[in-house]
Every structure is written in C-alpha cells, then in structure tokens.
Design a protein around this motif. Structure first.
Motif, PDB file in Angstrom:
ATOM      1  N   VAL A 193       0.488  -1.173   0.091  1.00 58.65           N
ATOM      2  CA  VAL A 193      -0.386  -0.111  -0.212  1.00 58.65           C
ATOM      3  C   VAL A 193       0.743   1.093  -0.066  1.00 58.65           C
ATOM      4  CG1 VAL A 193      -1.510   1.383   1.600  1.00 58.65           C
ATOM      5  CG2 VAL A 193      -1.735  -1.073   1.050  1.00 58.65           C
ATOM      6  N   ILE A 194       0.695   2.397  -1.007  1.00 57.72           N
ATOM      7  CA  ILE A 194       1.907   2.868  -1.084  1.00 57.72           C
ATOM      8  C   ILE A 194       0.476   4.496  -0.833  1.00 57.72           C
ATOM      9  CG2 ILE A 194       2.435   4.971  -2.559  1.00 57.72           C
ATOM     10  CD1 ILE A 194       3.285   2.373  -4.231  1.00 57.72           C
ATOM     11  N   ASP A 195       1.158   5.474   0.455  1.00 55.11           N
ATOM     12  CA  ASP A 195       0.342   6.518   0.843  1.00 55.11           C
ATOM     13  C   ASP A 195       1.394   7.599   1.214  1.00 55.11           C
ATOM     14  OD1 ASP A 195      -1.819   8.123   1.572  1.00 55.11           O
ATOM     15  OD2 ASP A 195      -2.193   7.278   3.101  1.00 55.11           O
ATOM     16  N   LEU A 196       1.284   8.553   0.021  1.00 53.32           N
ATOM     17  CA  LEU A 196       2.453   9.298   0.277  1.00 53.32           C
ATOM     18  C   LEU A 196       1.866  10.855   0.366  1.00 53.32           C
ATOM     19  CD1 LEU A 196       5.950   7.350  -1.916  1.00 53.32           C
ATOM     20  CD2 LEU A 196       5.871   7.700   1.207  1.00 53.32           C
ATOM     21  N   LYS A 197       2.543  11.863   1.022  1.00 51.65           N
ATOM     22  CA  LYS A 197       2.112  12.862   0.763  1.00 51.65           C
ATOM     23  C   LYS A 197       3.126  14.372   1.270  1.00 51.65           C
ATOM     24  CE  LYS A 197      -2.591  11.656   2.950  1.00 51.65           C
ATOM     25  NZ  LYS A 197      -3.085  10.397   2.742  1.00 51.65           N
ATOM     26  N   ALA A 198       2.931  14.700   0.714  1.00 52.64           N
ATOM     27  CA  ALA A 198       4.268  16.103   0.388  1.00 52.64           C
ATOM     28  C   ALA A 198       3.620  17.166   0.346  1.00 52.64           C
ATOM     29  CB  ALA A 198       5.104  15.639  -0.532  1.00 52.64           C
ATOM     30  N   ASN A 199       4.232  18.543   0.796  1.00 55.52           N
ATOM     31  CA  ASN A 199       4.220  19.650   0.708  1.00 55.52           C
ATOM     32  C   ASN A 199       5.091  20.681   0.439  1.00 55.52           C
ATOM     33  OD1 ASN A 199       1.515  20.801   2.054  1.00 55.52           O
ATOM     34  ND2 ASN A 199       2.648  19.275   3.878  1.00 55.52           N
ATOM     35  N   ILE A 200       5.053  20.528  -0.712  1.00 56.83           N
ATOM     36  CA  ILE A 200       6.299  21.318  -2.076  1.00 56.83           C
ATOM     37  C   ILE A 200       6.606  22.202  -2.517  1.00 56.83           C
ATOM     38  CG2 ILE A 200       7.633  20.591  -3.407  1.00 56.83           C
ATOM     39  CD1 ILE A 200       6.369  17.741  -3.576  1.00 56.83           C
ATOM     40  N   TYR A 201       7.539  23.515  -1.619  1.00 55.34           N
ATOM     41  CA  TYR A 201       7.679  24.253  -2.324  1.00 55.34           C
ATOM     42  C   TYR A 201       9.088  24.319  -3.490  1.00 55.34           C
ATOM     43  CZ  TYR A 201       9.674  24.840   2.591  1.00 55.34           C
ATOM     44  OH  TYR A 201      10.246  25.077   3.046  1.00 55.34           O
ATOM     45  N   ASN A 202       9.316  25.703  -4.464  1.00 55.52           N
ATOM     46  CA  ASN A 202      10.574  26.082  -4.558  1.00 55.52           C
ATOM     47  C   ASN A 202       9.987  27.652  -4.626  1.00 55.52           C
ATOM     48  OD1 ASN A 202      10.077  26.397  -7.128  1.00 55.52           O
ATOM     49  ND2 ASN A 202       8.946  24.588  -7.248  1.00 55.52           N
ATOM     50  N   PHE A 203      10.607  28.308  -5.035  1.00 57.72           N
ATOM     51  CA  PHE A 203      10.999  29.819  -5.314  1.00 57.72           C
ATOM     52  C   PHE A 203      11.995  29.899  -5.868  1.00 57.72           C
ATOM     53  CE2 PHE A 203      12.232  30.140  -0.780  1.00 57.72           C
ATOM     54  CZ  PHE A 203      12.851  30.976  -0.763  1.00 57.72           C
ATOM     55  N   ARG A 204      12.491  30.944  -7.021  1.00 55.68           N
ATOM     56  CA  ARG A 204      13.509  31.462  -7.243  1.00 55.68           C
ATOM     57  C   ARG A 204      12.898  32.955  -7.279  1.00 55.68           C
ATOM     58  NH1 ARG A 204      15.605  29.703 -12.021  1.00 55.68           N
ATOM     59  NH2 ARG A 204      13.937  28.080 -11.876  1.00 55.68           N
ATOM     60  N   LEU A 205      14.042  33.509  -7.200  1.00 55.28           N
ATOM     61  CA  LEU A 205      14.444  35.132  -6.771  1.00 55.28           C
ATOM     62  C   LEU A 205      15.611  35.516  -7.639  1.00 55.28           C
ATOM     63  CD1 LEU A 205      14.806  35.376  -3.404  1.00 55.28           C
ATOM     64  CD2 LEU A 205      12.440  36.141  -4.184  1.00 55.28           C
ATOM     65  N   GLN A 206      15.101  36.717  -9.018  1.00 56.62           N
ATOM     66  CA  GLN A 206      15.606  36.321 -10.267  1.00 56.62           C
ATOM     67  C   GLN A 206      16.050  38.169 -10.007  1.00 56.62           C
ATOM     68  OE1 GLN A 206      15.771  34.500 -12.846  1.00 56.62           O
ATOM     69  NE2 GLN A 206      17.356  35.212 -13.682  1.00 56.62           N
ATOM     70  N   ASN A 207      17.867  38.478  -9.919  1.00 60.67           N
ATOM     71  CA  ASN A 207      17.938  39.821  -9.949  1.00 60.67           C
ATOM     72  C   ASN A 207      18.764  40.265 -11.590  1.00 60.67           C
ATOM     73  OD1 ASN A 207      17.845  41.313  -6.825  1.00 60.67           O
ATOM     74  ND2 ASN A 207      18.712  38.673  -6.705  1.00 60.67           N
ATOM     75  N   SER A 208      18.457  41.555 -11.606  1.00 61.84           N
ATOM     76  CA  SER A 208      18.754  41.910 -13.509  1.00 61.84           C
ATOM     77  C   SER A 208      19.832  43.346 -12.707  1.00 61.84           C
ATOM     78  CB  SER A 208      17.567  42.380 -14.083  1.00 61.84           C
ATOM     79  OG  SER A 208      18.861  42.102 -15.190  1.00 61.84           O
ATOM     80  N   LEU A 209      20.584  43.752 -12.568  1.00 59.76           N
ATOM     81  CA  LEU A 209      21.329  45.083 -12.895  1.00 59.76           C
ATOM     82  C   LEU A 209      22.148  45.646 -13.873  1.00 59.76           C
ATOM     83  CD1 LEU A 209      23.003  43.401  -9.398  1.00 59.76           C
ATOM     84  CD2 LEU A 209      21.386  44.785  -9.040  1.00 59.76           C
TER      85      LEU A 209
END
Length: 812
Positions: free
Chosen positions: A681-697
């Motif tokens: 029996v497979i019962d997997l749960k996950a709270n997955i988040y990712n973020f990207r911060l992009q700076n142009s100078l």
C-alpha cells in the motif's frame, strides 16, 4: 478506426469545400512592405488607403515585418499614404485595380525628415518572465546566465520546472510533460528525450513557453502540460549571421561552437544554423539498502562523453498577398560513450563478515540520429478567415553497444570468486509522420476554429544479449527479443471564442482523439504477453472564462482534461539488464493515465500574478522496485490509482531603481500518491514549494549582471521515493564591444553546490533504500558571440498617429 478515418477525410474535404466556396467572394487586395532608410522594417508606420477623391477608405499599422494589407476593396483607382513621425510622409502613384485582382506593391522606402529630432536610443528588451492568460514565457534571450547551457539544463532554470534525478521533467508538481519544438511535438521520451535536449544549445533558443492547461487545439497528450521551446529566428533584412563559442568547467569541461546564417528579402527568408558541442557529464551514486536479508552497499562513478552535431535550416516564402509557405528541417547527430565503474558490497544483514564484493563496469557506446522535416501552407481567405495545413516527417535511431564485466571477490583477502561477463546491443528506430489542417473564422465578437490531425508512429526495438564465454560472445536467447510498437492517433477539435462584452471573454473547446496501438514481442522464449492491442476513443473538453475590468484586474478560470500514453520503453515486457544486480522491465498492461486540471488565475496591473491549480490524475505512472532472487531487483512501471496535486504560484516583477530590476516567482504544491501495487500500500503526501529570486543589475560601464537564487523543498520522485530539497545560486555578467558586434559573457551555475547532490530515501515492498546521487552542476563558463552583416532590426516605439481617431471610425 475506419469510421474515424472516413470522418476526418470528410471533415478535411468539407473544410476545403468551404474555403473554395468562400474564395468566390471578393478577393481584391493590395499588399505592401514599408522600410526605413536602412532597409529594415518600419514598424508601427500608418498605412492609409485613399480613393481617387482622397477620402480615407482604410488604415492599418504595420507589424514587425513592415507589412500592410488592404483586402475586400472595390475595383477602382486608389492611393497609398504612409505616415511615420521619424520620416517624411509618402504618397504612392495612382493604383488601378480590377475586381478580384491582387497587387503586391514595390517596397516603400521612407525618407529621413529634413528636421532632426533629439537623439534618443530606444532599447527594447523583453521581460525575463512574461505571464499571459494561457501561458508563461521564459525569455531565454533576456537571461544572462542562461548562455552556455544545453536545453535540459535550461529547462531546470525555467519558472515552475523541475528536472529530477532521472532527467524527468516535472511542471508545477506534475509529470507527463510534453516537449514541443517550435510548436511541434518532439515525440521522444525517456533517455531519447534527454539526449535530444542535451544536444540543443541555449544560445539557439529564443524563449520557452510553459502551458499548464493547453486548449483543445493542442494534442491531448501530456498530463503535466506542454513546454514549447522556440528557436531563434532572424528578423533583419539582408544577409547577417553570428558565430558563437562557449566553454564551461565543473568536474568535467564542456564546450560548443556554432554559427547562424540568415538572408531576408521582401518575399523570402532563408535561415540556417550549424553547431558542434563536446560535453562530459557526471553521475555518481552512493547507496545502501536492505532487502531479503541482505545489506547492499554500492558506490559508482559514471562519466558520459557526448559529441553533438546539429544542423537546422529552412525557408519562409510569400507567394502572394494571401498565400505563404514555410519549410524547415533539423538534424541532430550524437556520438556518445559512457563509462560506469561500480563497487558493491553484498552482505548478510545479520553476519556482515559473510558476503562478497562485486566489482563491475558498464562500457557503453551510444550514438543516435534524429531527422525532422516540416512543411506549412497558409492561406488567408479574407481579413476574417484563414486556413493552414502542416505536414511533419521524422526519423530517430539509436544504437547502444554495452560491455559489462563483473568480478566477485571475498570480503577478506580480495580473492576472486568468479567472473560473469556480458555484452548486449540495444537498437531503436522511430518513424513518424503527421498531417494537420486548421481553419479559423472571426466575426466582430466571436470566432470559431476547428481542425483535424492524423499521426502515425512506428517504433522498432531490438535487444541482443550475449554471455562472454572464453572471450567469445554467445547469444542468450532467454534474454534477447524484438519489440515493435505501432500507434495511430486521429483527432478532431472545435473551439469557440466569444467576447460577451468589453470585460468578459469565454473560450470553449472540445477535442476528440481516437487511438489505435499494437505492441508485439518477438522472442525465442514463449511469453504470455507477446501481443497487446488497444483501441480507444476519448473526449477532452477545455473551457475558460476571463474577466478584465480594463483597469487593474484580470481574473480567469479554466478546466481541462488530458492524457498521457505509455511509451514503448514502458510497454516492453522483456528484461533489460542495467547491471549484474538490476534490470528494467516494461509493463505491457500499463494503462494510459488521465488528468483533470482546474486553474484559477488573478492578475493585478499586469504585474502581480497569482494562480491556483488543482489536478486529479487517474492511473498515475509509478516506478516500482521488485525484489528478485538474492540481492537483485527490477525497476518496472505500474499504474498507481490516484495522484492529487494542488498548487499555488505567485510571480511579481519590481523595478527597484533605474539600474535594478527584481523578479520573484514562487510555487507551492500539495501532492499525494495513493494506491496498492501488489501487496504494498502506497500512501505518500508532501508539501512541496520552490521559489526563484531573479535580480537584473545595470552596472557602470554598460555591464549587465544577473543574480538568481533558487530553492526547492523536499519532493517525491516517481510517486515512491522521497528526495531532499536544495538551493542553487547562479550568476551571469555580460558586456558588448565593437559597437555591439561582440558580446562577452561570464556565467556561474550552482556556485555553492546546493543542487549538485540529491539525497533520497524509500521504504516499500521489502526494500529500504538510502542514497545520494551527484551531478556536475557546479560550473563556471565564458561565452562569446560575434555578429556580422546587417543586424539592424530596430523596433520603434508605438505611437498614436494623427489620423488614428479617424481610422477607428472606418469599418473594415
């Protein structure tokens, strides 16, 4: 399927009959092209059609190619007037035109104004990320640290995209992503897709379109959505081109050199690209596992060396004011080899002194070739309707020759116990073609589009396995086979787009796809599943509604259904050995999986974009370990009953100062995988988040710098394996020289190795695994581009002309 074929044939004939009947209507047309004194398109010039009494009849603004068209006009005498604030007004000689005559005027070259405006340089640069109602666009050409990457590495840097340990592409938490090249499906999967993407250079890519909920016009294939890679195309007149070279160093070096040549005239556009790359890739694994009373400790180091030769070329040709054709071809040739050295301790889990050490190698030669040809025809029936047809032809082949020496030693004393040497040849051929026709009709507040498509894909796979006896290969018929897979898909679609009022737009579509597939296994050994045939027809609706208050807010909601069909690698029921202890085995009874997507998107002032997605996947593809006799295991795909993904994405660009632009992109997903595979029996749960911060100078000395921070939380691979999260910091610096003919760039990827090592764990079906896999992601590089020929494709700022208010009163 026969009924479906006849129905599609009837649909195509009916569409052509409709076109021919409409062609009897007024076809009188005047078309022309407007250029500035440098002979580049005079974008956003105003072209006005005047009758013999100098009364305005029609007016249009020119597009990126400087073209204008006046159609559905009456026979008579006319003048064409052109206005542009930067140039002198232009008035043509009298133009006499008869009923249904189509006239293509000589090119109009505007003259410079006698007065001089203050010098102003307008530099148009696209935003790094553009968010539209139906897609997100990652403008690769606007990213500094994208240069020098291959196509797969570039995808891993796109917003919302994750490339896992096996190079599977995951879009906002969902697998089953389809890869398109210039709007056409690549039709590759697994290792074949990986090799293809790694052979494309990022310097040849203009943008990446991310479509999470495609409309009914697109193939229903791909539960995770569509990623469309748009290659660069020239827009300048005359002859021009560039030479590009790149070099980067991590654990191993990678380099590439290429050139692009273009010629663009009034009616024809020719383009070609040549590229050579020499790349080395690392994949090191340290893994320990418990199974069936054994403790297994494995260490392996792998190096892949690939030389790629890429060629692409094509032509766009304008036949007349109504018709145009385009054709292009692409060739990708890879010459690759891989060396895998592995040391595996196989112990009794109770008495660790009882066991043996396996020292093994896998020496692979992996050449592949990919050929594609596309032909398109466009016919503009009138200003409100058009017809298009496309034909695509493709061929892919790969040959894999592998030698696997395996030596077993005692734990104490390093005494050789036995040697087991194997060799196998695995060949694959894919032949495909497709034909498609689309028709569109536009009214004042409503438009209709419909189309039909038929695709044919034939795959042949041959596996010959040899045991090495007295240094002579002997064919093992128990481990050799041929597997052929044929798939035919016929499709119809219909879409209606209606503008209810100035603020509300509704889009509704339905796509029908009828699939016929046949998998045939040929082997000297009798197998129960030697032939699997399937025929099924599905309907895929897609409905969206958008509200735009014409001020600050845009709100849209959509629902759609899609499918992912198993590929030939997943269906082949024969075992393919990847090492002495592990093998891959397909599942001929693997069902296609279906997904229903719900999406709600809100945009504020075209900057802040918040999107919520909810999807339910039935019969999700999960990769499952099966324990074999002793310490071996088999990896095989299985259908998992249900997978749920609930995601939230937020993007916001901010201009902090004149020299600093800041873009943030965040994705949160709640994922769950539920089902029973065998007795597990497979019962997997996950709270997955990712973020990207992009700076142009924008730094002093006209230096541009880009700094990116990326983070992802722990996630789930293949529905069964937990993978730790990580971060990456990338940078890029660029500067122009020699009047912008020479561009130099310095780049760094994953400079602190936060995304080079992946720690993973799993525990199901009697196998407990804990491991780390390492890649050569920490890299520093330099890239140079030299442009020659006419590079002036200057876009002028769109302005309101003096007669725009009058033009708004003219009916088409």
């Amino acid at each position: 399927m026969k009924i479906t074929r006849y129905f599609i044939l009837f649909f195509i004939l009916f569409s052509w009959f409709s076109v021919l009947s409409q062609a009897q209507q007024n076809e009188t047309r005047i078309k022309g092209y407007i250029f500035n004194p440098e002979k580049t398109p005079a974008i956003f010039s105003t072209a006005i059609l005047l009758n013999q009494d100098s009364v305005i009849m029609k007016g249009v603004l020119t597009g990126e190619d400087g073209a204008f068209v006046f159609d559905n006009i009456n026979a008579g005498k006319y003048f064409v007037k052109v206005t542009n604030i930067e140039f002198k007004n232009y008035i043509s000689k009298p133009i006499l035109i008869k009923k249904n005559e189509q006239i293509l005027l000589d090119s109009i070259i505007l003259a410079t104004n006698s007065f001089k405006l203050n010098a102003v340089e307008i530099v148009g640069r696209k935003a790094l990320v553009e968010v539209h109602a139906d897609k997100m666009v990652f403008n690769v050409a606007s990213s500094v640290n994208a240069s020098g990457n291959n196509g797969l590495e570039l995808l891993s840097k796109a917003p919302g995209v994750l490339v896992d340990m096996d190079n599977n592409i995951i879009l906002q938490g969902k697998s089953g992503v389809q890869i398109f090249i210039d709007g056409r499906p690549s039709r590759l999967s697994g290792k074949d897709l990986t090799n293809f993407l790694e052979s494309i250079r990022s310097d040849n890519i203009e943008s990446i379109e991310i479509i999470t909920n495609p409309s009914s016009k697109y193939d229903a294939e791909g539960t995770g959505g569509i990623i469309n890679i748009k290659l660069k195309k020239n827009t300048s007149l005359g002859f021009n081109g560039n030479v590009i070279g790149s070099y980067s160093k991590g654990v191993f070096p990678r380099s590439s050199v290429g050139t692009t040549l273009n010629y663009s005239g009034r009616k024809i556009n020719l383009f070609t690209t040549l590229n050579y790359s020499d790349n080395r890739f690392q994949e090191d694994i340290r893994e320990s596992s418990y199974q069936s009373g054994y403790f297994i400790d494995q260490q392996s180091k792998s190096e892949t060396h690939r030389k790629s030769y890429n060629f692409s070329g094509g032509m766009d040709y304008t036949i007349n004011a109504r018709q145009s054709i385009s054709m292009d071809g692409r060739v990708f040739i890879n010459k690759g080899d891989r060396t895998l050295n592995s040391s595996t301790g196989i112990y009794d889990s109770v008495n660790m002194e009882d066991g043996e050490i396996l020292i093994s190698q896998a020496l692979d030669e992996i050449p592949s070739e990919n050929y594609n040809f596309n032909f398109s025809y466009r016919y503009s029936i009138d200003s409100t309707s058009n017809l298009s047809s496309d034909f695509s032809l493709g061929k892919y082949s790969s040959t894999k020759n592998t030698f696997q020496p395996n030596d077993y030693y005692t734990i104490i004393g390093d005494t050789l116990l036995r040697s087991v040497n194997n060799q196998y040849d695995a060949n694959t051929q894919i032949d495909l073609w497709s034909v498609m026709v689309d028709y569109e009709k536009r009214f004042k507040k409503i438009s209709f589009s419909s189309g039909a498509k038929y695709s044919y894909i034939s795959t042949g796979n041959q596996l010959a396995f040899y045991d090495i006896e007295n240094e002579t290969p002997v064919l093992d018929i128990t481990k050799s086979n041929n597997f052929d897979y044929l798939e035919k898909v016929a499709a119809l679609y219909f879409i209606i787009n209606a503008k209810v009022n100035d603020k509300i737009t509704v889009n509704a579509g339905l796509r029908m796809e009828s699939t016929s597939s046949l998998g045939t296994l040929k082997s000297e050994i009798q197998t129960e599943n030697s032939k699997v045939e399937r025929n099924y027809t599905d309907f895929f609706p897609n409905v969206s509604i958008a509200y735009d208050d014409q001020k600050n807010s845009v709100l849209s909601a959509s629902i759609g259904r899609r499918i992912t069909r198993p590929n030939y690698q997943d269906l082949n029921p024969f075992e393919s050995r990847t090492s002495e202890l592990s093998a891959w085995k397909g599942n001929p009874f693997l069902n296609p999986n279906y997904i229903t997507n719900y999406q709600l998107t809100y945009s504020f002032k075209r900057k802040l974009v918040i999107s919520n997605t909810y999807s339910v996947t039935k019969d999700f593809f999960a990769n499952v370990f099966e324990i074999t006799e002793g310490a071996g295991n088999i990896l095989s795909p299985r259908n998992l009953q249900r997978a749920i993904n609930n995601g939230l994405s937020v993007s916001y660009p901010l201009k902090v100062t004149k020299w600093w632009n800041f873009t943030t992109f965040m994705v949160y997903n709640y994922s769950s995988f539920n089902g029973t595979i065998g007795n597990t029996v497979i019962d997997l749960k996950a709270n997955i988040y990712n973020f990207r911060l992009q700076n142009s100078l924008n730094l002093p000395g006209k230096i541009t710098m880009e700094l990116t921070y990326y983070y992802t939380s722990p996630w789930i691979w293949g529905g069964t394996v937990n993978v730790d999260g990580g971060y990456a910091i990338n940078f890029g610096i660029k500067k122009d020289f020699l009047d912008k003919k020479l561009l130099l760039q310095v780049t760094g990827s994953d400079i602190f190795r936060g995304r080079s090592d992946f720690h993973y764990k799993s525990n199901y079906g009697g196998k407990d695994v804990d491991g780390v896999i390492s890649f050569d992601n920490q890299r520093f590089g330099i890239n140079a581009t030299y442009n020659f020929g006419n590079q002036k494709a200057k876009a002028t700022k769109k302005r309101k002309s003096a007669i725009d208010d009058d033009l708004n009163r003219i009916s088409n």
